[in-house]
Write a protein that holds these residues in place. Structure first.
Motif, PDB file in Angstrom:
ATOM      1  N   GLY A 105      -2.641   4.782   1.348  1.00  0.00           N
ATOM      2  CA  GLY A 105      -3.353   3.539   1.607  1.00  0.00           C
ATOM      3  C   GLY A 105      -3.113   2.997   2.998  1.00  0.00           C
ATOM      4  O   GLY A 105      -4.025   2.442   3.624  1.00  0.00           O
ATOM      5  N   ASN A 106      -1.886   3.164   3.516  1.00  0.00           N
ATOM      6  CA  ASN A 106      -1.602   2.717   4.877  1.00  0.00           C
ATOM      7  C   ASN A 106      -2.380   3.523   5.901  1.00  0.00           C
ATOM      8  O   ASN A 106      -2.870   2.974   6.893  1.00  0.00           O
TER       9      ASN A 106
ATOM     10  N   LEU B  53      -6.048   2.526   5.996  1.00  0.00           N
ATOM     11  CA  LEU B  53      -6.346   1.203   6.538  1.00  0.00           C
ATOM     12  C   LEU B  53      -7.096   1.275   7.864  1.00  0.00           C
ATOM     13  O   LEU B  53      -8.053   0.529   8.098  1.00  0.00           O
TER      14      LEU B  53
ATOM     15  N   TYR C 178       5.315   4.336  -1.954  1.00  0.00           N
ATOM     16  CA  TYR C 178       5.241   3.080  -1.209  1.00  0.00           C
ATOM     17  C   TYR C 178       6.320   3.085  -0.116  1.00  0.00           C
ATOM     18  O   TYR C 178       7.298   3.837  -0.194  1.00  0.00           O
TER      19      TYR C 178
ATOM     20  N   ARG D  96       0.838  -1.203   0.000  1.00  0.00           N
ATOM     21  CA  ARG D  96       0.000   0.000   0.000  1.00  0.00           C
ATOM     22  C   ARG D  96       0.870   1.249   0.000  1.00  0.00           C
ATOM     23  O   ARG D  96       1.945   1.276   0.604  1.00  0.00           O
ATOM     24  N   THR D  97       0.356   2.297  -0.627  1.00  0.00           N
ATOM     25  CA  THR D  97       1.028   3.591  -0.580  1.00  0.00           C
ATOM     26  C   THR D  97       0.910   4.183   0.824  1.00  0.00           C
ATOM     27  O   THR D  97       0.214   3.644   1.693  1.00  0.00           O
TER      28      THR D  97
END
Length: 346
Positions: free
Chosen positions: A119-120, A123, A155, A115-116
């Protein structure tokens, strides 16, 4: 002269509540080699908006303590209250809801490599059931807050250690917790990056009204950002208090670690004292005045000046004072009259 440790600040008085309260918490692990008392009747009180540091060597019980605060471990006895919820008594859905009040940052970042950065951070909100659009907006907002808006699409492999930890902080704060827990969050970073991450945590604490509980084995972490601190050994809180209290408490081991003055010299029959300067007295030439006004040839055996508690300059000096008992007592009285804290060490 007997050396007295700092008086523990924690209380089991139910009328006294903070954002984090532990009352007589114990936790024992059973191993092939026998029982390990990771926590032994630990009581701790953390005020709202406070940055509280727990320092100790490996095996002291620090990690177990913080895991009881976020309910990853259940205590064998005692109570753990976080942001008004007694989480040591909760189970199931109520416990999951209570856990959302505390965000956690880790030593090794624990980011998902697939995950980028964005994205992290998302979460946490994804797990909480937040809709896609709302969690994307919140993740972008919090990345901007930690100074990584321009790295949202990177990332983890493309980030430095400090940037990874900033993503970890953003992820911990995504769901608007009241408490931030830090488990050795800077011990894998170089000194300059450590300072920048600690300064970020202090800024976020002030801007967001966060209460921060951090564990560390590094005294530099304690003195840089902590309002209060506790020393742990063998599952027990040895001493505990506000930084201003600790540095002026005779016999405080935390204060001695903050201001390392070396070993005592051979005994020459002279009185040896440690004097602590606070922000009000750190700029005064007190020792020179003592030598001039009292006519005493004072020897300086060691000195240390530290900037603690968000910019407060504090120092400690070790003096050897010769003379008769009356002369020495006059010198000690003089030092105290100048607003210094005086501890006779020999």
């Amino acid at each position: 002269m007997p050396r007295r440790a700092a008086t523990p600040r924690a209380s089991s008085d139910p009328r006294r509540t903070g954002v984090i309260d532990l009352v007589e918490v114990s936790k024992t692990f059973r191993t092939p080699g026998g029982e390990v008392h990771a926590l032994d009747h630990v009581s701790l009180h953390v005020e709202p908006g406070e940055i509280f540091g727990i320092v100790g060597q490996s095996g002291a019980g620090k990690s177990t303590l913080i895991r009881t605060v976020n309910a990853l471990e259940q205590p064998d006895s005692g109570t753990v209250t976080v942001a008004g919820a007694t989480i040591s008594e909760l189970r199931g859905k109520e416990l999951r809801e209570a856990r959302r009040r505390a965000g956690m940052i880790f030593q090794h970042f624990n980011l998902l490599s697939s995950r980028t950065a964005l994205g992290n951070v998302e979460l946490t909100l994804e797990i909480a059931g937040t809709g896609r659009g709302a969690r994307r907006r919140r993740a972008q907002e919090i990345l901007d807050l930690v100074g990584l808006a321009d790295r949202a699409d990177a990332y983890p492999a493309q980030l430095s250690g400090g940037q990874k930890q900033r993503v970890g902080i953003a992820r911990a704060l995504a769901d608007n917790p009241r408490v931030l827990l830090s488990d050795e969050a800077t011990s894998a970073l170089d000194p300059e990056t450590t300072r920048s991450v600690l300064d970020l945590i202090r800024r976020l604490s002030r801007e967001l009204g966060l209460t921060v509980l951090l564990i560390t084995h590094e005294m530099d972490v304690i003195k840089r950002i902590c309002d209060s601190a506790a020393l742990m050994e063998h599952g027990r809180i040895i001493e505990n208090g506000a930084m201003e209290q600790l540095i002026t408490t005779p016999g405080s081991r935390l204060a001695a670690a903050l201001f390392e003055l070396g070993e005592l010299p051979p005994d020459r029959g002279h009185r040896i004292v440690d004097i602590t300067f606070t922000k009000q007295t750190s700029s005064e030439p007190v020792i020179a005045k003592l030598a001039r006004d009292q006519g005493i040839d004072v020897a300086i055996l060691g000195a240390a000046i530290e900037t603690i508690h968000g910019g407060t300059q504090t120092g400690r000096t070790r003096l050897e004072i010769p003379g008769s008992a009356d002369e020495v007592e006059r010198a000690l009285t003089y030092l105290r009259e100048q607003g210094l804290f005086v501890e006779v060490v020999r």
